[in-house]
Design a protein around this motif. Structure first.
Motif, PDB file in Angstrom:
ATOM      1  N   GLU A  46     -49.411  83.182 -12.790  1.00 47.69           N
ATOM      2  CA  GLU A  46     -50.229  83.677 -14.153  1.00 47.69           C
ATOM      3  C   GLU A  46     -51.454  82.825 -14.055  1.00 47.69           C
ATOM      4  OE1 GLU A  46     -49.350  82.135 -18.462  1.00 47.69           O
ATOM      5  OE2 GLU A  46     -48.014  83.885 -18.008  1.00 47.69           O
ATOM      6  N   CYS A  47     -52.635  83.315 -14.309  1.00 46.71           N
ATOM      7  CA  CYS A  47     -54.019  82.748 -14.189  1.00 46.71           C
ATOM      8  C   CYS A  47     -53.922  81.696 -15.520  1.00 46.71           C
ATOM      9  CB  CYS A  47     -54.921  83.642 -14.382  1.00 46.71           C
ATOM     10  SG  CYS A  47     -56.691  82.944 -14.447  1.00 46.71           S
ATOM     11  N   LEU A  48     -54.390  80.772 -15.112  1.00 46.94           N
ATOM     12  CA  LEU A  48     -54.598  79.686 -16.095  1.00 46.94           C
ATOM     13  C   LEU A  48     -55.618  79.856 -17.192  1.00 46.94           C
ATOM     14  CD1 LEU A  48     -53.585  76.472 -17.005  1.00 46.94           C
ATOM     15  CD2 LEU A  48     -55.330  75.708 -15.542  1.00 46.94           C
ATOM     16  N   ILE A  49     -56.569  80.706 -16.823  1.00 47.93           N
ATOM     17  CA  ILE A  49     -57.780  80.797 -17.713  1.00 47.93           C
ATOM     18  C   ILE A  49     -57.555  81.958 -18.475  1.00 47.93           C
ATOM     19  CG2 ILE A  49     -60.121  81.410 -17.805  1.00 47.93           C
ATOM     20  CD1 ILE A  49     -59.432  78.568 -16.786  1.00 47.93           C
ATOM     21  N   CYS A  50     -57.034  83.088 -17.984  1.00 51.60           N
ATOM     22  CA  CYS A  50     -56.980  84.479 -18.660  1.00 51.60           C
ATOM     23  C   CYS A  50     -55.462  84.743 -18.873  1.00 51.60           C
ATOM     24  CB  CYS A  50     -57.593  85.540 -18.118  1.00 51.60           C
ATOM     25  SG  CYS A  50     -57.160  85.920 -16.589  1.00 51.60           S
ATOM     26  N   GLY A  51     -54.489  84.127 -18.179  1.00 50.31           N
ATOM     27  CA  GLY A  51     -53.189  84.523 -18.436  1.00 50.31           C
ATOM     28  C   GLY A  51     -52.577  85.760 -17.953  1.00 50.31           C
ATOM     29  N   HIS A  90     -58.524  79.082   2.595  1.00 50.94           N
ATOM     30  CA  HIS A  90     -59.868  78.895   2.032  1.00 50.94           C
ATOM     31  C   HIS A  90     -60.974  79.812   2.542  1.00 50.94           C
ATOM     32  CE1 HIS A  90     -62.678  76.869  -0.889  1.00 50.94           C
ATOM     33  NE2 HIS A  90     -63.479  77.233   0.102  1.00 50.94           N
ATOM     34  N   GLY A  91     -61.497  80.645   1.883  1.00 48.97           N
ATOM     35  CA  GLY A  91     -62.683  81.746   2.122  1.00 48.97           C
ATOM     36  C   GLY A  91     -62.439  82.861   1.247  1.00 48.97           C
ATOM     37  N   ILE A 131     -64.671  80.827  -9.144  1.00 49.96           N
ATOM     38  CA  ILE A 131     -64.231  80.193  -7.774  1.00 49.96           C
ATOM     39  C   ILE A 131     -64.812  81.286  -6.591  1.00 49.96           C
ATOM     40  CG2 ILE A 131     -62.597  79.047  -6.154  1.00 49.96           C
ATOM     41  CD1 ILE A 131     -61.068  78.216  -8.776  1.00 49.96           C
ATOM     42  N   PRO A 132     -66.022  81.679  -6.552  1.00 49.69           N
ATOM     43  CA  PRO A 132     -66.445  82.542  -5.559  1.00 49.69           C
ATOM     44  C   PRO A 132     -66.268  82.378  -4.191  1.00 49.69           C
ATOM     45  CG  PRO A 132     -68.335  81.143  -6.236  1.00 49.69           C
ATOM     46  CD  PRO A 132     -67.205  80.672  -7.049  1.00 49.69           C
ATOM     47  N   CYS A 171     -61.229  72.216  -4.405  1.00 51.34           N
ATOM     48  CA  CYS A 171     -61.022  73.796  -4.397  1.00 51.34           C
ATOM     49  C   CYS A 171     -59.572  73.612  -5.403  1.00 51.34           C
ATOM     50  CB  CYS A 171     -60.757  74.480  -3.376  1.00 51.34           C
ATOM     51  SG  CYS A 171     -60.494  76.070  -3.605  1.00 51.34           S
ATOM     52  N   ASP A 172     -59.776  73.912  -6.602  1.00 49.62           N
ATOM     53  CA  ASP A 172     -58.618  74.228  -7.411  1.00 49.62           C
ATOM     54  C   ASP A 172     -57.322  75.357  -6.960  1.00 49.62           C
ATOM     55  OD1 ASP A 172     -59.400  72.509  -9.183  1.00 49.62           O
ATOM     56  OD2 ASP A 172     -60.272  74.145 -10.612  1.00 49.62           O
ATOM     57  N   LEU A 173     -57.955  76.467  -6.090  1.00 49.45           N
ATOM     58  CA  LEU A 173     -57.022  77.229  -5.579  1.00 49.45           C
ATOM     59  C   LEU A 173     -56.361  76.663  -4.332  1.00 49.45           C
ATOM     60  CD1 LEU A 173     -59.127  80.539  -6.173  1.00 49.45           C
ATOM     61  CD2 LEU A 173     -57.300  79.371  -7.424  1.00 49.45           C
ATOM     62  N   CYS A 174     -57.218  76.070  -3.436  1.00 44.49           N
ATOM     63  CA  CYS A 174     -56.277  75.226  -2.310  1.00 44.49           C
ATOM     64  C   CYS A 174     -55.484  74.403  -2.820  1.00 44.49           C
ATOM     65  CB  CYS A 174     -57.723  74.614  -1.589  1.00 44.49           C
ATOM     66  SG  CYS A 174     -58.478  75.791  -0.288  1.00 44.49           S
TER      67      CYS A 174
END
Length: 101
Positions: free
Chosen positions: A38-43, A52-53, A90-91, A16-19
């Motif tokens: 800052e979000c890597l995808i959208c900035g 995690h959850g 990442i749902p 999990c990238d967020l973990c």
């Protein structure tokens, strides 16, 4: 600055990238509940729950959205953003973005 929490103690999920919470972009805030970066995808500013959850307790969710609003207000201006808590890529790990309305 190294975090004072332990990802392993919080039930991190391998893959999990967020973990993983890697500091690939600028981080604005971190505490025992969440981090805002800052979000890597959208900035845009993004808040991430340290656990995690997908469904944090109401108090944790309120805390996270308050931290996100503080960062977004400082960066974008008051009333210049909307909170988007739809977890597309990442749902299964709660996170939310402050987006241009």
């Amino acid at each position: 600055m190294s975090p004072s929490w332990s990802a392993e103690a919080e039930g991190a999920v391998a893959g999990c990238d967020l973990c993983a919470a890697e500091r690939r972009t600028h981080w604005f805030h971190e505490d025992e509940v969440c981090w805002v970066a800052e979000c890597l995808i959208c900035g845009t500013p993004m808040v991430v729950w340290r656990r995690h959850g997908a469904d944090p307790p109401a108090a944790d969710r309120a805390h996270m959205l308050e931290r996100l609003a503080e960062v977004a207000t400082a960066r974008l201006g008051a009333d210049r953003f909307r909170v988007d808590a739809v977890m597309r890529r990442i749902p299964d790990h709660f996170h939310a973005h402050a987006r241009d309305p």
